[in-house]
Design a protein around this motif. Structure first.
Motif, PDB file in Angstrom:
ATOM      1  N   ALA A 111     -26.744  36.983 -19.249  1.00 22.71           N
ATOM      2  CA  ALA A 111     -26.680  37.985 -20.317  1.00 22.71           C
ATOM      3  C   ALA A 111     -25.616  39.039 -20.003  1.00 22.71           C
ATOM      4  O   ALA A 111     -24.862  39.453 -20.892  1.00 22.71           O
ATOM      5  N   HIS A 112     -25.531  39.441 -18.747  1.00 26.54           N
ATOM      6  CA  HIS A 112     -24.511  40.411 -18.346  1.00 26.54           C
ATOM      7  C   HIS A 112     -23.110  39.828 -18.548  1.00 26.54           C
ATOM      8  O   HIS A 112     -22.214  40.492 -19.073  1.00 26.54           O
ATOM      9  N   ALA A 113     -22.929  38.588 -18.134  1.00 28.64           N
ATOM     10  CA  ALA A 113     -21.621  37.936 -18.286  1.00 28.64           C
ATOM     11  C   ALA A 113     -21.273  37.767 -19.775  1.00 28.64           C
ATOM     12  O   ALA A 113     -20.139  38.017 -20.185  1.00 28.64           O
ATOM     13  N   ALA A 114     -22.243  37.369 -20.566  1.00 33.38           N
ATOM     14  CA  ALA A 114     -21.997  37.193 -22.001  1.00 33.38           C
ATOM     15  C   ALA A 114     -21.624  38.530 -22.650  1.00 33.38           C
ATOM     16  O   ALA A 114     -20.747  38.580 -23.517  1.00 33.38           O
ATOM     17  N   ALA A 115     -22.265  39.602 -22.219  1.00 37.07           N
ATOM     18  CA  ALA A 115     -21.939  40.928 -22.756  1.00 37.07           C
ATOM     19  C   ALA A 115     -20.500  41.299 -22.402  1.00 37.07           C
ATOM     20  O   ALA A 115     -19.753  41.801 -23.251  1.00 37.07           O
TER      21      ALA A 115
END
Length: 84
Positions: A38-42
């Motif tokens: 989720a952090h990477a996608a953000a």
């Protein structure tokens, strides 16, 4: 987080502790703790959308200017302590 916001950088953070108390909704993206995907996608989403990233950065900077500048904080502390 506050340093990034003061520099006008949008925040990507884990939603832990009191982070929502000082990061306004429009200044960052909140992810579940431990969710690296989720952090990477953000991060990828912000890299792909300059206008959204700029808008979030402006919101972050404005929030810091309104609530975290040293002058008003020092004045408030002096007021509380009864100093002139």
């Amino acid at each position: 987080i506050l340093e990034a916001m003061a520099c006008g950088v949008p925040v990507i953070t884990s939603e832990v502790g009191g982070v929502r108390d000082y990061v306004p909704e429009g200044a960052g993206i909140f992810c579940s703790p431990g969710d690296a995907k989720a952090h990477a996608a953000a991060a990828v989403s912000l890299l792909g959308s300059g206008e959204i990233a700029r808008s979030m950065g402006h919101e972050a900077r404005a929030h810091c200017q309104a609530f975290f500048r040293w002058g008003p904080i020092a004045a408030r502390v002096a007021e509380i302590l009864g100093s002139p």
